[in-house]
Design a protein around this motif. Sequence first.
Motif, PDB file in Angstrom:
ATOM      1  N   THR A  52      51.025 -37.680  39.534  1.00  0.00           N
ATOM      2  CA  THR A  52      49.821 -36.869  39.328  1.00  0.00           C
ATOM      3  C   THR A  52      50.199 -35.572  38.629  1.00  0.00           C
ATOM      4  O   THR A  52      51.377 -35.236  38.478  1.00  0.00           O
ATOM      5  CB  THR A  52      49.133 -36.544  40.668  1.00  0.00           C
ATOM      6  OG1 THR A  52      50.083 -35.869  41.523  1.00  0.00           O
ATOM      7  CG2 THR A  52      48.641 -37.803  41.358  1.00  0.00           C
ATOM      8  N   VAL A  53      49.190 -34.803  38.227  1.00  0.00           N
ATOM      9  CA  VAL A  53      49.412 -33.509  37.578  1.00  0.00           C
ATOM     10  C   VAL A  53      49.653 -32.449  38.655  1.00  0.00           C
ATOM     11  O   VAL A  53      48.831 -32.291  39.566  1.00  0.00           O
ATOM     12  CB  VAL A  53      48.203 -33.117  36.717  1.00  0.00           C
ATOM     13  CG1 VAL A  53      48.407 -31.731  36.098  1.00  0.00           C
ATOM     14  CG2 VAL A  53      47.973 -34.150  35.627  1.00  0.00           C
ATOM     15  N   PRO A  54      50.753 -31.716  38.600  1.00  0.00           N
ATOM     16  CA  PRO A  54      51.050 -30.739  39.656  1.00  0.00           C
ATOM     17  C   PRO A  54      50.183 -29.484  39.561  1.00  0.00           C
ATOM     18  O   PRO A  54      49.743 -29.091  38.481  1.00  0.00           O
ATOM     19  CB  PRO A  54      52.528 -30.408  39.421  1.00  0.00           C
ATOM     20  CG  PRO A  54      52.730 -30.643  37.961  1.00  0.00           C
ATOM     21  CD  PRO A  54      51.824 -31.799  37.600  1.00  0.00           C
ATOM     22  N   THR A  70      46.412 -32.807  46.818  1.00  0.00           N
ATOM     23  CA  THR A  70      46.434 -33.570  48.072  1.00  0.00           C
ATOM     24  C   THR A  70      47.785 -34.205  48.381  1.00  0.00           C
ATOM     25  O   THR A  70      47.884 -34.965  49.335  1.00  0.00           O
ATOM     26  CB  THR A  70      45.368 -34.683  48.039  1.00  0.00           C
ATOM     27  OG1 THR A  70      45.593 -35.525  46.898  1.00  0.00           O
ATOM     28  CG2 THR A  70      43.970 -34.097  47.974  1.00  0.00           C
ATOM     29  N   ASN A  71      48.822 -33.909  47.599  1.00  0.00           N
ATOM     30  CA  ASN A  71      50.130 -34.523  47.822  1.00  0.00           C
ATOM     31  C   ASN A  71      51.246 -33.513  47.604  1.00  0.00           C
ATOM     32  O   ASN A  71      51.104 -32.563  46.821  1.00  0.00           O
ATOM     33  CB  ASN A  71      50.351 -35.714  46.884  1.00  0.00           C
ATOM     34  CG  ASN A  71      49.368 -36.842  47.123  1.00  0.00           C
ATOM     35  OD1 ASN A  71      49.480 -37.598  48.085  1.00  0.00           O
ATOM     36  ND2 ASN A  71      48.375 -36.950  46.239  1.00  0.00           N
ATOM     37  N   PHE A  90      54.786 -36.571  50.686  1.00  0.00           N
ATOM     38  CA  PHE A  90      53.960 -36.245  51.845  1.00  0.00           C
ATOM     39  C   PHE A  90      52.504 -36.315  51.404  1.00  0.00           C
ATOM     40  O   PHE A  90      52.031 -35.434  50.658  1.00  0.00           O
ATOM     41  CB  PHE A  90      54.298 -34.851  52.385  1.00  0.00           C
ATOM     42  CG  PHE A  90      55.731 -34.690  52.792  1.00  0.00           C
ATOM     43  CD1 PHE A  90      56.138 -34.897  54.107  1.00  0.00           C
ATOM     44  CD2 PHE A  90      56.698 -34.335  51.852  1.00  0.00           C
ATOM     45  CE1 PHE A  90      57.455 -34.733  54.482  1.00  0.00           C
ATOM     46  CE2 PHE A  90      58.023 -34.178  52.216  1.00  0.00           C
ATOM     47  CZ  PHE A  90      58.399 -34.384  53.539  1.00  0.00           C
ATOM     48  N   GLU A  91      51.803 -37.330  51.825  1.00  0.00           N
ATOM     49  CA  GLU A  91      50.417 -37.527  51.404  1.00  0.00           C
ATOM     50  C   GLU A  91      49.463 -36.742  52.291  1.00  0.00           C
ATOM     51  O   GLU A  91      49.708 -36.576  53.487  1.00  0.00           O
ATOM     52  CB  GLU A  91      50.062 -39.010  51.430  1.00  0.00           C
ATOM     53  CG  GLU A  91      50.886 -39.844  50.454  1.00  0.00           C
ATOM     54  CD  GLU A  91      50.526 -41.315  50.501  1.00  0.00           C
ATOM     55  OE1 GLU A  91      49.812 -41.703  51.450  1.00  0.00           O
ATOM     56  OE2 GLU A  91      50.945 -42.058  49.601  1.00  0.00           O
ATOM     57  N   ALA A 111      48.849 -23.304  51.101  1.00  0.00           N
ATOM     58  CA  ALA A 111      47.489 -23.642  51.504  1.00  0.00           C
ATOM     59  C   ALA A 111      46.887 -24.641  50.537  1.00  0.00           C
ATOM     60  O   ALA A 111      47.140 -24.592  49.321  1.00  0.00           O
ATOM     61  CB  ALA A 111      46.622 -22.379  51.545  1.00  0.00           C
ATOM     62  N   ASP A 112      46.086 -25.549  51.077  1.00  0.00           N
ATOM     63  CA  ASP A 112      45.231 -26.399  50.253  1.00  0.00           C
ATOM     64  C   ASP A 112      43.791 -26.204  50.708  1.00  0.00           C
ATOM     65  O   ASP A 112      43.497 -25.291  51.493  1.00  0.00           O
ATOM     66  CB  ASP A 112      45.671 -27.867  50.292  1.00  0.00           C
ATOM     67  CG  ASP A 112      45.551 -28.497  51.676  1.00  0.00           C
ATOM     68  OD1 ASP A 112      44.932 -27.876  52.579  1.00  0.00           O
ATOM     69  OD2 ASP A 112      46.069 -29.612  51.857  1.00  0.00           O
TER      70      ASP A 112
END
Length: 310
Positions: A52-54, A70-71, A90-91, A111-112
């Motif tokens: 995915t795109v970081p 999310t990952n 880590f999902e 944080a997400d």
Amino acid sequence: PHYSLSAQLNNQHYVGKAYHPNISDATSYIFASKVGKFDVFDWVVDFIKLPTVPTALIGFSGRLYAFDETNMYKLVGGIGENSMYIEDIFEGVGCLNDDAIVATDFGLFFADNQNIYHLTQTAEPIGEAIVRGATTSWQSRDTSYHTRAVYDAKRRSVYFTFKAGNNYYAWAWNIPRKRWDLLSFDDVEGVLEPKGTYTTNDGAVYMGSYNSSGGARKIKHFLGHATDKRIWEWVSKDLTMGNDTQEKNIKSILVPVELNVGYTTNGTKPSSYTNLTGTTAVKSTYRKSVNGKHLKIRVGIKPTQGAKAS
């Protein structure tokens, strides 16, 4: 490669969310520089492509950590073909942006959209007490605001800035006490929006802020004295525009916002400021002097002006 994210690990420079004219889409690539040469990349060999795109990239405890929303990817770095690889995934744990993460002696804090986390070996959610409920809860915040994380070594606390309604706050996680405190950015001049942050050598935390209604721009000692304002100054190197020996006519300077700016063309540091904004014509005495081969810019905020840029 052009890049939006970067991190340092083992004397190497890692860059991500990149662009390269010879790669159709390099946004999910991470490139590694040569050891000790942060601007030298063998982009054909020294890279890894993420699924995915970081959104964030950071080096910690001998590993490179890349995040999307999310990952989290734990990477082994290095140079050479197949030297970089994903060690673990880590999902369900991500990071908002490259400013919403900070490395400390106590681990990584980030944080997400769902929670705030502390990572030593694994990512542990620490925000359960504040993620739901009140209007200032983490999941109720205004997600359009660019959250920033900063570590306060003096108080051994990590701050996460956010916006709720029309006000700006910071959730403060005290590491020894494992306790959350809510801090407000309300100011006598109006609501100040926290922007960039930095920490001085003595451990003091400073935050740049902006008041969209009043136009006040400040740099404040966060949790310092109410009247404690720090002078800010930046002086450029000698700007030669790629021609060190050619004499030049410096005709104008573009200042995007209102700032105190000084300039010289004789190689010395500008001794005074002038309040400038927009395209400003350079004084004739400075357009071409005896040593007019280079330009030096000085930008500052005077403490007598309450740390306002104007």
